[in-house]
Design an enzyme around this catalytic site. Structure first.
Site, PDB file in Angstrom:
ATOM      1  N   TRP A 239      -1.269   1.915  12.924  1.00 40.38           N
ATOM      2  CA  TRP A 239      -1.232   0.585  12.300  1.00 40.38           C
ATOM      3  C   TRP A 239       0.127   0.340  11.644  1.00 40.38           C
ATOM      4  O   TRP A 239       0.690  -0.751  11.770  1.00 40.38           O
ATOM      5  CB  TRP A 239      -2.346   0.492  11.266  1.00 40.38           C
ATOM      6  CG  TRP A 239      -2.630  -0.846  10.682  1.00 40.38           C
ATOM      7  CD1 TRP A 239      -3.632  -1.709  11.053  1.00 40.38           C
ATOM      8  CD2 TRP A 239      -1.946  -1.488   9.586  1.00 40.38           C
ATOM      9  NE1 TRP A 239      -3.608  -2.837  10.259  1.00 40.38           N
ATOM     10  CE2 TRP A 239      -2.577  -2.718   9.359  1.00 40.38           C
ATOM     11  CE3 TRP A 239      -0.860  -1.139   8.785  1.00 40.38           C
ATOM     12  CZ2 TRP A 239      -2.172  -3.598   8.361  1.00 40.38           C
ATOM     13  CZ3 TRP A 239      -0.436  -2.017   7.793  1.00 40.38           C
ATOM     14  CH2 TRP A 239      -1.088  -3.225   7.588  1.00 40.38           C
ATOM     15  N   ASP A 240       0.658   1.347  10.933  1.00 41.15           N
ATOM     16  CA  ASP A 240       1.939   1.202  10.243  1.00 41.15           C
ATOM     17  C   ASP A 240       3.047   0.808  11.221  1.00 41.15           C
ATOM     18  O   ASP A 240       3.821  -0.112  10.969  1.00 41.15           O
ATOM     19  CB  ASP A 240       2.338   2.525   9.577  1.00 41.15           C
ATOM     20  CG  ASP A 240       1.284   3.069   8.640  1.00 41.15           C
ATOM     21  OD1 ASP A 240       0.188   3.400   9.111  1.00 41.15           O
ATOM     22  OD2 ASP A 240       1.572   3.183   7.448  1.00 41.15           O
ATOM     23  N   THR A 241       3.109   1.555  12.319  1.00 40.61           N
ATOM     24  CA  THR A 241       4.152   1.304  13.307  1.00 40.61           C
ATOM     25  C   THR A 241       3.995  -0.064  13.950  1.00 40.61           C
ATOM     26  O   THR A 241       4.978  -0.815  14.092  1.00 40.61           O
ATOM     27  CB  THR A 241       4.131   2.401  14.390  1.00 40.61           C
ATOM     28  OG1 THR A 241       4.447   3.661  13.792  1.00 40.61           O
ATOM     29  CG2 THR A 241       5.131   2.110  15.498  1.00 40.61           C
TER      30      THR A 241
ATOM     31  N   TYR B  19       0.839  -1.192   0.000  1.00 39.56           N
ATOM     32  CA  TYR B  19       0.000   0.000   0.000  1.00 39.56           C
ATOM     33  C   TYR B  19       0.875   1.243   0.000  1.00 39.56           C
ATOM     34  O   TYR B  19       2.022   1.228   0.446  1.00 39.56           O
ATOM     35  CB  TYR B  19      -0.956   0.024   1.200  1.00 39.56           C
ATOM     36  CG  TYR B  19      -0.306   0.301   2.529  1.00 39.56           C
ATOM     37  CD1 TYR B  19      -0.200   1.601   3.019  1.00 39.56           C
ATOM     38  CD2 TYR B  19       0.200  -0.736   3.308  1.00 39.56           C
ATOM     39  CE1 TYR B  19       0.399   1.852   4.243  1.00 39.56           C
ATOM     40  CE2 TYR B  19       0.800  -0.493   4.528  1.00 39.56           C
ATOM     41  CZ  TYR B  19       0.895   0.805   4.989  1.00 39.56           C
ATOM     42  OH  TYR B  19       1.498   1.054   6.198  1.00 39.56           O
TER      43      TYR B  19
ATOM     44  N   SER C 250       2.681  -2.736  12.789  1.00 44.85           N
ATOM     45  CA  SER C 250       2.990  -3.839  11.875  1.00 44.85           C
ATOM     46  C   SER C 250       4.490  -4.083  11.778  1.00 44.85           C
ATOM     47  O   SER C 250       4.943  -5.233  11.828  1.00 44.85           O
ATOM     48  CB  SER C 250       2.392  -3.576  10.490  1.00 44.85           C
ATOM     49  OG  SER C 250       3.055  -2.512   9.822  1.00 44.85           O
TER      50      SER C 250
END
Length: 238
Positions: free
Chosen positions: A184-186, A93, A188
């Site tokens: 969410w990015d962190t 993404y 993951s």
């Protein structure tokens, strides 16, 4: 029909103008890369015609898929929904404003093909080239320092919206990710590192999009997210 090798997701909320460029640019870049792919636009709660634009693309190109929600989901929930609907062996993404130069897409995907479980662009490596305001620069470096300090990450930049994952790996990580939106990015990439997986970070050219601002409540909220994750990892598990 050949299996889909790559799923690319564009999280969207009232981004019709950006979509007008992002969809054809993404299709061209992915076609040139030479793998089978699907382009999922995860659109939620838009009122500016974003949904209708993607529906038009769906009709003329079967590789484009709309994933619509009537209510605002937030970035994390939108990605979770897209993952559940994806068919690709690689899940990727990036931000719909194409802040990260699309020329980096082949490297992002190739790193997964070459064995990485996760790959992410970085705005904060010495070789990175970024164009943004001073307040964003200060907030970003401070945030990433706290993530490394409290959560033990080895990465320089956790929030760059330009990431790819082996799909099977991400499906194992998602149940452990709590954040519904930007954190969410962190989560993951921190969870992937803690699982001993290979996480590749590489420098990118990145330009701040129009209308992007740093709000105190965002900075405060992200700081609280770091502390909550630290508590979950170090206290609740004991």
């Amino acid at each position: 029909m050949n299996p889909v090798q790559i799923t690319v997701v564009l999280p969207v909320y009232n981004d019709v103008e950006a979509l007008k460029s992002a969809i054809p640019t993404s299709l061209a870049a992915l076609t040139e890369f030479g793998r089978s792919f699907e382009l999922i636009v995860a659109e939620d709660g838009s009122t500016d015609g974003s949904r209708e634009l993607v529906e038009e693309w769906e009709e003329k190109d079967p590789r484009v898929r709309l994933l619509h929600s009537d209510e605002r989901q937030g970035r994390g929930r939108a990605l979770n929904r897209a993952l559940a609907e994806s068919h690709g062996e690689i899940f990727c993404y990036y931000d719909v404003d194409l802040a990260t130069d699309i020329k980096h897409l082949p490297e992002l995907l190739t790193r997964i093909e070459d064995g990485a479980a996760v790959a992410t662009g970085s705005r904060l490596m010495p070789e990175s080239r970024i164009i943004r305001s001073g307040d964003r620069e200060f907030a970003s470096r401070g945030y990433n320092t706290l993530v490394r300090l409290f959560l033990g990450s080895k990465l320089r930049d956790h929030q760059c919206g330009f990431k790819a994952y082996r799909t099977d790996v991400l499906r194992e990580l998602v149940p452990k990710i709590h954040a519904p939106h930007w954190f969410w990015d962190t989560e993951s990439v921190v969870l992937a590192q803690r699982a001993g997986l290979r996480v590749d970070e590489f420098p990118v050219v990145w330009t701040q999009g129009p209308g992007t601002t740093v709000r105190f409540k965002d900075v405060y909220g992200m700081g609280m997210d770091i502390l909550r994750m630290w508590w979950r990892l170090h206290v609740e598990k004991n």
